[in-house]
Design an enzyme around this catalytic site. Structure first.
Site, PDB file in Angstrom:
ATOM      1  N   SER A  58      -8.869  -0.859  -7.608  1.00 50.16           N
ATOM      2  CA  SER A  58     -10.014  -0.796  -6.690  1.00 50.16           C
ATOM      3  C   SER A  58     -10.889   0.411  -6.996  1.00 50.16           C
ATOM      4  CB  SER A  58      -9.520  -0.736  -5.241  1.00 50.16           C
ATOM      5  OG  SER A  58      -8.778  -1.888  -4.919  1.00 50.16           O
ATOM      6  N   LYS A 185       2.398  -1.799  -3.881  1.00 51.52           N
ATOM      7  CA  LYS A 185       1.551  -0.703  -3.425  1.00 51.52           C
ATOM      8  C   LYS A 185       1.043  -1.054  -2.039  1.00 51.52           C
ATOM      9  CE  LYS A 185      -2.773   1.793  -4.046  1.00 51.52           C
ATOM     10  NZ  LYS A 185      -4.106   1.841  -4.705  1.00 51.52           N
TER      11      LYS A 185
END
Length: 346
Positions: A58, A185
């Site tokens: 991201s 994650k």
């Protein structure tokens, strides 16, 4: 594993508990082409500090990258690491796309380019149909992990996947059922969820009852922020993948190391909590400035950063100055200087 970045899909680098950073993708002004020299310099910088690089996540603006650009970044990162004598450092690469089919295709391309591990997020475009469908969500990561030539990590980030938020039951079941999954994650920031998953995968009999397909790829439970590294360590968590690792890699590695050590030597706990406080406050402040804020701080600290790729807007000059002047940011900068002796203000 050759120095030019080709792996032929064979993982040879150990995935270890610790701190990882989603590396920003740097772009040339005007053209928005990849700025590979800055990217290579930054990969080397964080890896030298003990932080593992994650490419095309991201923070790396993966959603704005072409397949060919992701491949170019993998080659550049592998070359930079090998040139710096960091051949042992693994590369984790984001390969999540809109569909299962394309994600599998991109994961195979990443493996061929030199990726050791993939990290995959669910597409949020059809979140309305997926979010409440446990079978569909499990099928997504099951099929990708089965067809991937490299181990795959689950990426749970509701803010980037249309609100899809995997619960601890789904993630734990996937860990038990999919031997080619190597971790999760948790950018949901849910410490309770981390605790429950870690309790499943950190038991002494997990590795024998549910062996991984690749012996170098244990199932790691990683936070997505640095504000709960010490608590997660006591819950048998394995570290974090955090954007703040780009700004203060030495500080966050030190926090993780002393948190782990404090479990054996309780006299270290006060120092762990001191570091946790400084880093946790900074993480909260800097994360609110998003990718453009992190890039601004890198520009101030290291001389590179630049702008995000359109349509993501740059940080305004007033907001940038406020971010730099914020006491939480300045406390972190002082800590990083103290621990590294290398950080300079531009």
């Amino acid at each position: 594993m050759t120095a030019n970045g080709f792996s032929n899909g064979q993982t040879s680098r150990l995935l270890k508990p610790g701190i990882y950073a989603p590396i920003p993708t740097f772009f040339l002004p005007e053209s928005e082409d990849l700025d590979l020299p800055s990217f290579e310099a930054h990969v080397t910088r964080v890896a030298t500090a003990g932080v593992g690089p994650l490419i095309a996540g991201s923070m790396g603006e993966a959603v704005h990258l072409l397949h060919s650009e992701r491949v170019a970044l993998i080659h550049a990162a592998r070359k930079a690491l090998d040139t710096a004598g960091l051949n042992h450092v693994p590369l984790i690469v984001g390969t999540g796309t809109g569909s299962t089919r394309e994600t599998i295709e991109l994961t195979k391309e990443a493996a061929e380019a030199g990726a050791d591990y993939a990290i995959v997020i669910a597409s949020g475009y059809f979140a309305g149909a997926l979010a409440g469908n446990k079978e569909a969500l499990k099928a997504f990561w099951t099929e990708i992990s089965e067809k991937s030539p490299i181990p795959v990590m689950i990426y749970n980030y509701p803010g980037a996947s249309g609100g899809i938020d995997l619960d601890s039951d789904i993630i734990s079941e996937l860990a038990l059922e999919c031997p080619n999954l190597c971790g999760v994650k948790l950018t949901c920031g849910n410490v309770g969820k981390l605790t429950r998953i870690a309790d499943v995968v950190s038991g002494s009999d997990f590795s024998s009852k549910y062996p991984r397909k690749n012996k170098n790829a244990p199932f790691l439970v990683l936070g997505g922020f640095t504000d709960f590294i010490t608590p997660s360590t006591y819950a048998n968590g394995h570290g974090a993948i955090t954007g703040l690792g780009n700004v203060a890699p030495h500080s966050i590695v030190k926090l993780f190391e002393i948190s782990v050590a404090s479990r054996e030597d309780s006299s270290l706990l006060p120092e762990a909590l001191r570091l946790q406080g400084i880093i946790g406050r900074a993480d909260f402040t800097i994360a609110k400035a998003s990718i453009s804020g992190t890039k601004y701080l890198l520009e101030k600290l290291y001389g590179y950063g630049g702008l995000p790729r359109k349509p993501l807007p740059p940080i305004s000059s007033d907001a940038a100055q406020a971010l730099w002047d914020h006491p939480h940011t300045q406390d972190l900068v002082r800590l990083e200087r103290e621990l590294s002796g290398k950080v300079k203000v531009k």
